[in-house]
Design an enzyme around this catalytic site. Structure first.
Site, PDB file in Angstrom:
ATOM      1  CE  LYS A  25      39.982  15.798-116.120  1.00 25.77           C
ATOM      2  NZ  LYS A  25      40.686  14.500-116.165  1.00 25.77           N
ATOM      3  CG  ASP A  65      39.157  12.046-114.209  1.00 26.30           C
ATOM      4  OD1 ASP A  65      38.355  11.109-114.029  1.00 26.30           O
ATOM      5  OD2 ASP A  65      39.650  12.329-115.323  1.00 26.30           O
ATOM      6  CE  LYS A 100      38.194   9.101-117.214  1.00 24.98           C
ATOM      7  NZ  LYS A 100      39.100  10.223-116.962  1.00 24.98           N
ATOM      8  CG  ASP A 117      39.389  -3.353-108.942  1.00 25.68           C
ATOM      9  OD1 ASP A 117      38.977  -4.532-108.851  1.00 25.68           O
ATOM     10  OD2 ASP A 117      40.595  -3.067-108.969  1.00 25.68           O
ATOM     11  CB  THR A 169      34.586  12.011-124.668  1.00 25.67           C
ATOM     12  OG1 THR A 169      35.869  12.187-124.032  1.00 25.67           O
ATOM     13  CG2 THR A 169      33.500  12.452-123.715  1.00 25.67           C
ATOM     14  NE  ARG A 183      44.354  16.536-125.282  1.00 23.54           N
ATOM     15  CZ  ARG A 183      44.080  15.331-125.756  1.00 23.54           C
ATOM     16  NH1 ARG A 183      45.013  14.647-126.410  1.00 23.54           N
ATOM     17  NH2 ARG A 183      42.873  14.809-125.572  1.00 23.54           N
TER      18      ARG A 183
HETATM   19  O1  LIG Z   1      36.618  11.847-116.609  1.00 24.57           O
HETATM   20  C1  LIG Z   1      37.046  12.670-117.416  1.00 24.57           C
HETATM   21  O2  LIG Z   1      37.327  13.815-117.059  1.00 24.57           O
HETATM   22  C2  LIG Z   1      37.078  12.293-118.840  1.00 24.57           C
HETATM   23  C3  LIG Z   1      36.097  11.413-119.271  1.00 24.57           C
HETATM   24  C4  LIG Z   1      35.921  11.199-120.644  1.00 24.57           C
HETATM   25  O3  LIG Z   1      35.025  10.462-121.065  1.00 24.57           O
HETATM   26  N1  LIG Z   1      36.736  11.854-121.510  1.00 24.57           N
HETATM   27  C5  LIG Z   1      37.746  12.690-121.101  1.00 24.57           C
HETATM   28  O4  LIG Z   1      38.423  13.263-121.958  1.00 24.57           O
HETATM   29  N2  LIG Z   1      37.957  12.874-119.758  1.00 24.57           N
HETATM   30  C6  LIG Z   1      39.083  13.718-119.287  1.00 24.57           C
HETATM   31  O5  LIG Z   1      38.896  15.059-119.714  1.00 24.57           O
HETATM   32  C7  LIG Z   1      40.134  15.632-120.120  1.00 24.57           C
HETATM   33  C8  LIG Z   1      39.999  16.073-121.552  1.00 24.57           C
HETATM   34  O6  LIG Z   1      41.163  16.698-121.947  1.00 24.57           O
HETATM   35  P1  LIG Z   1      41.302  17.373-123.384  1.00 24.57           P
HETATM   36  O7  LIG Z   1      40.952  16.329-124.399  1.00 24.57           O
HETATM   37  O8  LIG Z   1      42.749  17.773-123.424  1.00 24.57           O
HETATM   38  O9  LIG Z   1      40.344  18.533-123.404  1.00 24.57           O
HETATM   39  C9  LIG Z   1      41.211  14.589-119.891  1.00 24.57           C
HETATM   40  O10 LIG Z   1      41.847  14.878-118.654  1.00 24.57           O
HETATM   41  C10 LIG Z   1      40.468  13.275-119.798  1.00 24.57           C
HETATM   42  O11 LIG Z   1      41.056  12.387-118.881  1.00 24.57           O
END
Ligand SMILES: O=C(O)c1cc(=O)[nH]c(=O)n1[C@@H]1O[C@H](COP(=O)(O)O)[C@@H](O)[C@H]1O
Length: 245
Positions: A33, A60, A62, A65, A124, A216
Site C-alpha cells: 500500500k 491509498d 483517501k 473533496d 479505524t 506497524r
Molecule cells: O485506508 C486505509 O488503508 C486505512 C483506513 C482506516 O480506516 N484505517 C487505517 O489504518 N488505514 C491505513 O491502514 C494502515 C494501518 O497501519 P497500521 O496501523 O500500522 O497497521 C495505515 O497505512 C492507515 O493509513
C-alpha cells in the site's frame, strides 16, 4: 489465494530509499500500500518501482473533496494502473459515482485497467465515543459503518475499507462480490497504537475480510521478517476461507 496474499503491507515511510529497503526486506509480500506520506514525498515514481517488481499496488489517497475535484484527481489516478484506490464514503453519492466514471475515463486514456475503487466507511482510529461526542453522529457506530457501505455499494463502488469489528455485518449485508478490506488488524502480541477497533488477523479473515492491511506490527517490529512470518503462520491455520476474490 493463499492466506499471505491477503495481507497488504503499507509502505508508511518518508522516502524512496526506505521504501525500497522495506520491499527488499520482505520479498514475499505481494501486495503493498502506498499512502499519503510516501506519495506526498515521492509521487507516482513509487508505483513504477512496485510494478517493475510485479507487486500489486493499493494507492491509498483517501480522496475527500467536492465531485469536480475528486473526479479530476481520479481521471489521473485511473491512468496509473494500480489495483486499489480509496475515497471517503462521506464524499456523498454524486462524488462516488463521478469518481467511478472518471477512473474509467482515466484508465481508457492510459490504456490500463481501472483500479477497484473502495470507500472508507469510518476510519479505524475513530471510537464509538469519538463518533458520538466529537463528530456528533447520532447513529450507533456499526449502523453508521453499514450505512456508509450501502451508500458506496449503491453508488457502484467495488468495495469498502472497514474495521474488522464491522466486517461480519458488512459481509452479510452487501453483495457477495463486494470487496472488504480491513486495516486496524492486530495480532494478539502486537501494540494497538492508534487503532481503536482492532481484531486479530485470524478473526478478521474468519469474519469475512478479503484483504488485511497490517503495518506497524510488521514494519515497526524489531525483526519485520519474522513478524511477517509469524502472522502468515497464524493465518495458515485457518480452514475453509470464503472470499469474494
Ligand atoms: O485506508 C486505509 O488503508 C486505512 C483506513 C482506516 O480506516 N484505517 C487505517 O489504518 N488505514 C491505513 O491502514 C494502515 C494501518 O497501519 P497500521 O496501523 O500500522 O497497521 C495505515 O497505512 C492507515 O493509513
Amino acid at each position: 489465494m493463499i492466506a499471505s496474499e491477503r495481507i497488504i503491507v503499507p509502505l508508511d515511510v518518508p522516502n524512496l530509499d526506505q521504501a525500497i529497503a522495506l520491499i527488499e526486506l520482505l520479498p514475499d509480500v505481494s501486495f503493498w500500500k502506498v499512502g499519503l506520506e510516501l506519495f506526498t514525498s515521492v509521487g507516482p515514481r513509487i508505483l513504477d518501482v512496485l510494478k517493475s517488481r510485479q507487486k500489486r499496488v493499493f494507492l491509498d489517497l483517501k480522496f475527500h473533496d467536492i465531485p469536480n475535484t475528486v473526479g479530476s484527481a481520479c481521471r489521473i489516478a485511473g491512468t496509473y494502473g494500480v489495483d486499489l484506490l480509496t475515497i471517503h464514503a462521506t464524499c456523498g453519492k454524486d462524488c462516488l459515482r463521478g469518481a467511478m466514471d472518471a477512473l474509467f475515463q482515466g484508465a481508457a486514456t492510459g490504456g490500463t485497467a481501472p483500479p477497484k475503487l473502495i470507500a472508507i466507511t469510518l476510519l479505524t482510529s475513530i471510537s464509538a465515543r469519538d463518533l458520538a461526542f466529537d463528530l456528533k453522529i447520532p447513529l450507533e457506530l456499526p449502523e453508521f459503518a453499514l450505512q456508509m457501505a450501502l451508500l458506496a455499494e449503491n453508488a457502484g463502488l467495488d468495495g469498502v475499507v472497514c474495521s474488522p469489528q464491522e466486517v461480519a455485518q458488512l459481509r452479510e449485508s452487501c453483495r457477495p462480490d463486494f470487496l472488504l478490506v480491513c486495516p486496524g488488524v492486530r495480532p494478539v502480541w502486537a501494540n494497538k497504537n492508534d487503532q481503536k477497533r482492532a481484531l486479530s488477523p485470524v478473526q478478521a479473515l474468519q469474519y469475512g475480510a478479503d484483504y488485511l492491511v497490517i503495518g506497524r506490527p510488521i514494519t515497526a517490529a524489531t525483526n519485520p521478517l519474522s513478524a511477517w512470518e509469524k502472522i502468515c503462520e497464524e493465518l495458515g491455520s485457518i480452514q475453509n476461507l470464503s472470499s469474494t476474490t
